[in-house]
Write a protein that holds these residues in place. Structure first.
Motif, short mmCIF file in Angstrom:
data_model
loop_
_atom_site.label_atom_id
_atom_site.label_comp_id
_atom_site.label_asym_id
_atom_site.label_seq_id
_atom_site.Cartn_x
_atom_site.Cartn_y
_atom_site.Cartn_z
N LYS A 40 0.85 -1.21 0.00
CA LYS A 40 0.00 0.00 0.00
C LYS A 40 0.87 1.25 0.00
CE LYS A 40 -3.53 2.42 2.65
NZ LYS A 40 -4.37 2.43 3.85
N THR A 43 2.47 1.92 -3.39
CA THR A 43 1.46 2.50 -4.27
C THR A 43 1.21 3.97 -3.94
OG1 THR A 43 0.41 0.33 -4.47
CG2 THR A 43 -0.92 2.24 -5.07
N THR A 44 1.09 4.26 -2.66
CA THR A 44 0.87 5.65 -2.22
C THR A 44 2.06 6.52 -2.59
OG1 THR A 44 -0.53 4.91 -0.40
CG2 THR A 44 0.40 7.13 -0.22
N LEU A 46 4.34 6.09 -4.93
CA LEU A 46 4.41 6.28 -6.38
C LEU A 46 3.35 7.27 -6.86
CD1 LEU A 46 5.11 2.64 -7.54
CD2 LEU A 46 6.68 4.58 -7.66
N SER A 47 2.17 7.19 -6.30
CA SER A 47 1.12 8.14 -6.65
C SER A 47 1.52 9.57 -6.27
CB SER A 47 -0.18 7.74 -5.94
OG SER A 47 -1.18 8.67 -6.18
N GLU A 48 2.13 9.71 -5.11
CA GLU A 48 2.60 11.03 -4.67
C GLU A 48 3.67 11.56 -5.63
OE1 GLU A 48 1.59 12.93 -1.88
OE2 GLU A 48 -0.01 11.48 -1.57
N VAL A 50 4.01 10.85 -8.80
CA VAL A 50 3.33 11.24 -10.04
C VAL A 50 2.68 12.62 -9.87
CG1 VAL A 50 1.40 10.70 -11.58
CG2 VAL A 50 3.00 8.91 -10.90
N ASP A 51 2.05 12.85 -8.73
CA ASP A 51 1.43 14.16 -8.46
C ASP A 51 2.49 15.26 -8.47
OD1 ASP A 51 -1.05 12.95 -8.23
OD2 ASP A 51 -1.05 12.98 -6.03
N ARG A 54 3.59 15.83 -12.14
CA ARG A 54 2.56 16.55 -12.90
C ARG A 54 2.52 18.03 -12.54
NH1 ARG A 54 -1.98 11.95 -12.41
NH2 ARG A 54 -1.47 10.85 -14.33
#
Length: 70
Positions: A40, A43-44, A46-48, A50-51, A54
């Protein structure tokens, strides 16, 4: 907290700060350490990331273009 996080997960804590105060980040780090789920957290994290990427790309696109020097 960073050291504790790294001890638990084996990688660095990543969060998209985006104007939040340092104090507001402590509960986020503590919560993410407490859940103890490495998948988890990967995943968190990696998402951070990406944010963050961006947001940086968006900011680069809004920079005024420089005039070529003659």
């Amino acid at each position: 907290l960073n050291r504790k996080y790294e001890d638990v997960y084996g990688f660095r804590f990543v969060v998209f700060v985006n104007g939040r105060s340092k104090e507001s980040l402590f509960p986020i780090a503590e919560e993410r350490i407490a859940h103890g789920n490495k998948i988890k957290e990967l995943t968190t994290g990696l998402s951070e990331m990406v944010d963050i990427a961006r947001d940086r790309a968006r900011k680069l696109q809004t920079l005024p273009s420089s005039s070529p020097k003659i």
